[in-house]
Design an enzyme around this catalytic site. Structure first.
Site, PDB file in Angstrom:
ATOM      1  N   VAL A  19       0.825  -1.210   0.000  1.00  7.71           N
ATOM      2  CA  VAL A  19       0.000   0.000   0.000  1.00  7.71           C
ATOM      3  C   VAL A  19       0.859   1.260   0.000  1.00  7.71           C
ATOM      4  O   VAL A  19       0.699   2.157  -0.818  1.00  7.71           O
ATOM      5  CB  VAL A  19      -0.947   0.012   1.216  1.00  7.71           C
ATOM      6  CG1 VAL A  19      -1.682   1.341   1.317  1.00  7.71           C
ATOM      7  CG2 VAL A  19      -1.940  -1.139   1.130  1.00  7.71           C
ATOM      8  N   ASP A  37      10.112   3.108   6.575  1.00  4.78           N
ATOM      9  CA  ASP A  37       9.789   1.734   6.937  1.00  4.78           C
ATOM     10  C   ASP A  37      10.727   1.294   8.050  1.00  4.78           C
ATOM     11  O   ASP A  37      11.886   1.742   8.110  1.00  4.78           O
ATOM     12  CB  ASP A  37       9.942   0.810   5.724  1.00  4.78           C
ATOM     13  CG  ASP A  37       9.183  -0.507   5.903  1.00  4.78           C
ATOM     14  OD1 ASP A  37       8.038  -0.607   5.424  1.00  4.78           O
ATOM     15  OD2 ASP A  37       9.736  -1.422   6.549  1.00  4.78           O
ATOM     16  N   ARG A  42      14.676  -3.283   3.639  1.00  9.67           N
ATOM     17  CA  ARG A  42      13.680  -2.789   2.683  1.00  9.67           C
ATOM     18  C   ARG A  42      14.105  -1.418   2.161  1.00  9.67           C
ATOM     19  O   ARG A  42      14.042  -1.148   0.962  1.00  9.67           O
ATOM     20  CB  ARG A  42      12.317  -2.705   3.377  1.00  9.67           C
ATOM     21  CG  ARG A  42      11.194  -2.053   2.562  1.00  9.67           C
ATOM     22  CD  ARG A  42      10.711  -2.943   1.473  1.00  9.67           C
ATOM     23  NE  ARG A  42       9.446  -2.482   0.904  1.00  9.67           N
ATOM     24  CZ  ARG A  42       9.032  -2.756  -0.315  1.00  9.67           C
ATOM     25  NH1 ARG A  42       9.788  -3.478  -1.127  1.00  9.67           N
ATOM     26  NH2 ARG A  42       7.867  -2.325  -0.756  1.00  9.67           N
ATOM     27  N   THR A  88      -2.752  -4.030   9.066  1.00 10.89           N
ATOM     28  CA  THR A  88      -3.741  -4.264  10.126  1.00 10.89           C
ATOM     29  C   THR A  88      -4.222  -5.708  10.001  1.00 10.89           C
ATOM     30  O   THR A  88      -5.285  -5.975   9.436  1.00 10.89           O
ATOM     31  CB  THR A  88      -4.931  -3.283  10.012  1.00 10.89           C
ATOM     32  OG1 THR A  88      -5.357  -3.212   8.634  1.00 10.89           O
ATOM     33  CG2 THR A  88      -4.548  -1.902  10.481  1.00 10.89           C
ATOM     34  N   THR A 123      -6.700  -0.354   6.664  1.00 11.23           N
ATOM     35  CA  THR A 123      -8.087  -0.808   6.777  1.00 11.23           C
ATOM     36  C   THR A 123      -8.428  -1.112   8.228  1.00 11.23           C
ATOM     37  O   THR A 123      -7.723  -1.873   8.890  1.00 11.23           O
ATOM     38  CB  THR A 123      -8.313  -2.055   5.916  1.00 11.23           C
ATOM     39  OG1 THR A 123      -7.978  -1.754   4.566  1.00 11.23           O
ATOM     40  CG2 THR A 123      -9.775  -2.504   5.981  1.00 11.23           C
ATOM     41  N   CYS A 263      -6.705  -8.610   2.623  1.00 12.68           N
ATOM     42  CA  CYS A 263      -7.973  -7.856   2.605  1.00 12.68           C
ATOM     43  C   CYS A 263      -9.177  -8.760   2.820  1.00 12.68           C
ATOM     44  O   CYS A 263      -9.764  -8.777   3.891  1.00 12.68           O
ATOM     45  CB  CYS A 263      -8.111  -7.099   1.284  1.00 12.68           C
ATOM     46  SG  CYS A 263      -7.012  -5.679   1.141  1.00 12.68           S
ATOM     47  N   ARG A 334       0.960 -12.923   2.433  1.00  9.89           N
ATOM     48  CA  ARG A 334       0.211 -12.627   3.653  1.00  9.89           C
ATOM     49  C   ARG A 334      -1.107 -13.390   3.693  1.00  9.89           C
ATOM     50  O   ARG A 334      -1.905 -13.329   2.771  1.00  9.89           O
ATOM     51  CB  ARG A 334      -0.067 -11.121   3.745  1.00  9.89           C
ATOM     52  CG  ARG A 334       1.156 -10.283   4.047  1.00  9.89           C
ATOM     53  CD  ARG A 334       0.839  -8.813   4.001  1.00  9.89           C
ATOM     54  NE  ARG A 334       0.445  -8.381   2.662  1.00  9.89           N
ATOM     55  CZ  ARG A 334      -0.005  -7.164   2.370  1.00  9.89           C
ATOM     56  NH1 ARG A 334      -0.156  -6.275   3.328  1.00  9.89           N
ATOM     57  NH2 ARG A 334      -0.325  -6.847   1.142  1.00  9.89           N
TER      58      ARG A 334
END
Length: 429
Positions: A19, A37, A42, A88, A123, A263, A334
């Site tokens: 995102v 981050d 990364r 989240t 989210t 999601c 994920r």
């Protein structure tokens, strides 16, 4: 208190995953932007022009000329707009896990100054921004919402692996803690989102809009998955039924399968949590999650039955699992339900080999405990079953003959994604 003119915005994007990075790149092409981050590796990779997720090409990273990266929060202190885009997830009890969001909110509280704006993208359930996050910013900063700083919520709508609908091609929902803050947030996003924006009337409306997008899809897929279970008992091929039904103009075509990811496999639990707290039991949402979470077990049960019909052993059987990510043509692991599939296979005493051309080998090994095969095995591997769990183009492009080259002649090819004609597989969902 005036908001900073857009041309004077210095934006911090906190969290550079699927995102945050596309957002940082979009802002960095127009505004001074710092991508933050917690993972120094990364940051080093991004500074070298490499996105390990594969979502952003090196050319796009170079084009964001005003974007810099850091793992040091102190480098964000000169910013006046803070965008939080951290994960989240849910915990082992399938309850919302807001610890990343709380940590980021507390960190921003230590950085913001009078007149700054904090925008949340993660989210959450309706009310989380104002009830869980803003108080942490206030406590750490000593500033009050709408007096010392302002807030906004603009839910992420990233679709990993989708090259036709990147961030800038998806309408962005925006909102703010005051009408003036909402105007500012909307104008900021509108300046980089080609598809345009939709300004919601409140932060809670924007939060709710995001979470029902994925909940609606979860419920719809659950219906198709339950039909798939029913049709398996009736010995009817689900894909053939869907092909026939889809000839009517108003039929919504979805396919059965494993429902994971960051999601659809997570967001409904946030809504269930908030609904229960409000005193309402959301039966359809809850049962849909149960159906979808049970599809890995159902798939393995069907495989076991097919193997028994062919006289194959179950305990000690060797199975090749092709694909590990939560969706095709994407490196995202994920909440992938292929992990549940593998666990169910192993509960029957089967041994699994895994191949996925899209993933980080180390990340896959950390998640599964398996060292992934570097390629699809060929002749002589003697697998009792081969499962196409994720239909990456790099896999389906090889064709059935190559994918099953390592399977014994009487083995079972389980095309879970119905990627091939029914005559080319022994089993489909």
């Amino acid at each position: 208190m005036p908001f900073p003119p857009l041309e004077r915005c210095r934006i911090a994007v906190i969290g550079l995953g699927y995102v945050g990075l596309p957002l940082a790149v979009a802002f960095g092409a127009r505004y001074d932007t710092v991508g933050y981050d917690v993972d120094p590796e990364r940051i080093r990779a991004l500074e070298d022009g490499t996105d390990a997720t594969g979502e952003i090409e090196p050319k796009a990273l170079r084009a964001a000329e005003r974007l810099s990266f850091t793992a040091d929060a102190a480098d964000l202190a000169s910013c006046n707009v803070y965008v939080i885009a951290v994960p989240t997830p849910i915990d082992i009890h399938r309850q919302p896990d807001l610890h990343h969001l709380r940590e980021a909110s507390d960190m921003v509280g230590g950085l913001i100054s009078d007149g700054d704006v904090v925008i949340f993208e993660s989210t959450v359930y309706p009310g989380a921004t104002e009830d869980d996050c803003i108080p942490l910013v206030e406590a750490r900063s000593g500033l009050r919402l709408n007096k010392g700083f302002f807030a906004g919520y603009s839910p992420e709508r990233i679709n990993p692996g989708d090259r036709t609908r990147p961030l800038t091609k998806i309408v962005k929902v925006t909102s703010g803690s005051t009408p003036e803050a909402a105007d500012f947030v909307d104008a900021l996003y509108a300046s980089v989102i080609e598809a345009g924006t939709h300004k919601a009337s409140s932060i809670k409306v924007a939060e709710a809009a995001k979470i029902i997008e994925n909940t609606q899809r979860d419920v719809n897929i659950a219906l198709i998955n339950e039909l798939s279970v029913l049709f398996s008992h009736l010995e009817i091929d689900t894909t053939e039924v869907l092909d026939a039904a889809a000839t009517k103009w108003n039929f919504n075509r979805l396919s059965p399968g494993l429902v994971g990811g960051h999601c659809i496999g997570v967001d409904p639990y946030y809504l269930v949590h908030k609904s229960m707290a409000a005193g309402h039991i959301p039966d359809i949402i809850r049962l849909s999650r149960e159906i979808n979470d049970g599809m890995a077990r159902h798939a393995v049960t069907r495989l076991v039955k097919a193997m028994i019909r062919k006289g194959l052993r179950i305990g000690g059987a060797r199975v090749l699992v092709l694909g590990l990510t939560f969706k095709e043509n994407c490196a995202d692991l994920r909440n992938t339900k292929v992990v549940d599939l593998i666990a169910s296979l192993e509960s029957y005493g089967m041994s699994c080999d895994i191949h996925d051309p899209a993933v980080s080998q180390q990340e896959a090994a950390d998640i599964t405990g398996h060292v992934l095969l570097p390629e699809v095995p060929g002749d002589g591997a003697d697998y009792d079953a081969v499962i196409l769990a994720v239909a990456h183009d790099a896999l389906t492009g090889l064709g059935v003959q190559r994918l099953t080259a390592g399977m014994r002649p009487d083995g079972v090819f389980f095309d879970m994604k119905a990627a091939f004609d029914i005559a080319q597989s022994d089993l489909r969902l």
